[in-house]
Scaffold this motif. Structure first.
Motif, mmCIF file in Angstrom:
data_model
loop_
_atom_site.group_PDB
_atom_site.id
_atom_site.type_symbol
_atom_site.label_atom_id
_atom_site.label_comp_id
_atom_site.label_asym_id
_atom_site.label_seq_id
_atom_site.Cartn_x
_atom_site.Cartn_y
_atom_site.Cartn_z
ATOM 1 N N GLN A 1 -22.988 -6.354 97.327
ATOM 2 C CA GLN A 1 -24.238 -6.642 98.031
ATOM 3 C C GLN A 1 -24.809 -5.428 98.740
ATOM 4 O O GLN A 1 -26.008 -5.381 99.033
ATOM 5 C CB GLN A 1 -24.065 -7.801 99.019
ATOM 6 N N GLU A 2 -23.942 -4.416 99.024
ATOM 7 C CA GLU A 2 -24.449 -3.216 99.684
ATOM 8 C C GLU A 2 -25.459 -2.488 98.798
ATOM 9 O O GLU A 2 -26.392 -1.870 99.290
ATOM 10 C CB GLU A 2 -23.293 -2.268 100.033
ATOM 11 N N SER B 1 -35.301 -9.118 102.868
ATOM 12 C CA SER B 1 -36.325 -8.141 102.519
ATOM 13 C C SER B 1 -37.372 -8.019 103.617
ATOM 14 O O SER B 1 -37.747 -9.003 104.254
ATOM 15 C CB SER B 1 -37.007 -8.558 101.210
ATOM 16 N N TYR C 1 -29.117 -3.585 99.070
ATOM 17 C CA TYR C 1 -29.831 -3.265 100.305
ATOM 18 C C TYR C 1 -31.126 -2.509 100.052
ATOM 19 O O TYR C 1 -32.140 -2.762 100.703
ATOM 20 C CB TYR C 1 -28.905 -2.443 101.212
ATOM 21 N N ALA D 1 -31.251 -5.372 104.404
ATOM 22 C CA ALA D 1 -29.927 -5.650 104.968
ATOM 23 C C ALA D 1 -29.637 -7.141 104.911
ATOM 24 O O ALA D 1 -30.478 -7.960 105.276
ATOM 25 C CB ALA D 1 -29.869 -5.154 106.416
ATOM 26 N N HIS D 2 -28.447 -7.480 104.427
ATOM 27 C CA HIS D 2 -28.020 -8.876 104.294
ATOM 28 C C HIS D 2 -28.968 -9.681 103.411
ATOM 29 O O HIS D 2 -29.066 -10.897 103.533
ATOM 30 C CB HIS D 2 -27.879 -9.539 105.665
#
Length: 226
Positions: A55-56, A68, A59, A64-65
């Protein structure tokens, strides 16, 4: 003899006190470091493994997480897990053509797809961008989503469920692009529902619906919707 014992005990005690003064801070720092590492370990377990996690790499486009902040890229945070799995598999299989996402999805194992979907599904969503649309256009968009019964699949607050995505708070440009893709057949909904619905929308209708949905706060009630 007893005096010698007291002297020895005093020397030992003094040594302990001196060591505590010299190394006590290091000992406490060590305990804090160990506690921090344990917290990281627990986070890694929760987030499906050690960094760098798949998932990094998401980004750069999705934030982040998965939240968007660019209206052109979809937010993944708070999307239904089943929807995310289905879309990654569609990208990987070419059923949803995209030169970037296709290559990324094909490199993922089935377990990674499941882990990514689970990770993003449990992230708290937020509005991707501030939307300042015309009141008349927003009212038109609200009327259209009600008339098309969009809440039947996407939920009363448009937060998505099962394989229907969260629309609330998504980027306006992204939503408009997807509606247009469904309208032209560039993007295909396996059920056919989105293609059929989008085919009835004009270009101005698409802008109105996209603007209205983008203006919603995820988790809140849809304005004017029952």
């Amino acid at each position: 003899m007893k005096r010698a014992w007291f002297i020895s005990a005093a020397v030992v005690l003094a040594g302990v006190v001196s060591a505590g003064a010299l190394f006590g801070r290091d000992y406490l720092d060590g305990m804090r470091f160990e506690k921090a590492m344990n917290e990281i370990d627990r986070s890694e377990v929760a987030n499906s493994g050690p960094w760098p996690q798949p998932q990094e790499t998401c980004y750069f486009c999705h934030g982040a997480h998965g939240q968007s902040v660019n209206g052109w890229y979809p937010a993944l945070s708070g999307q239904p897990e089943a929807y995310l799995v289905a879309q990654l598999r569609a990208f990987a299989g070419g059923r949803r053509p995209n030169p970037y996402m296709g290559a990324i999805a094909r490199a993922l194992t089935d377990q990674q797809i499941q882990s990514l979907a689970a990770y993003f599904a449990r992230q708290t969503p937020a509005q991707s961008e501030a939307v300042y649309g015309e009141a008349a256009l927003e009212k038109r968009g609200m009327a259209l989503v009600a008339a098309k019964s969009c809440q039947t699949c996407h939920g009363a607050a448009f937060m998505g469920r099962d394989q229907a995505p969260r629309l609330s708070g998504q980027g306006e440009a992204y939503l408009a692009k997807q509606f247009a893709a469904f309208k032209t057949g560039e993007r295909h909904d396996p059920s056919g529902a989105m293609n059929g619905m989008a085919a009835t929308l004009s270009g101005e209708d698409i802008q109105a619906v996209a603007g209205y949905l983008a203006s919603l706060t995820p988790g809140g009630s849809a304005t004017g919707m029952q």
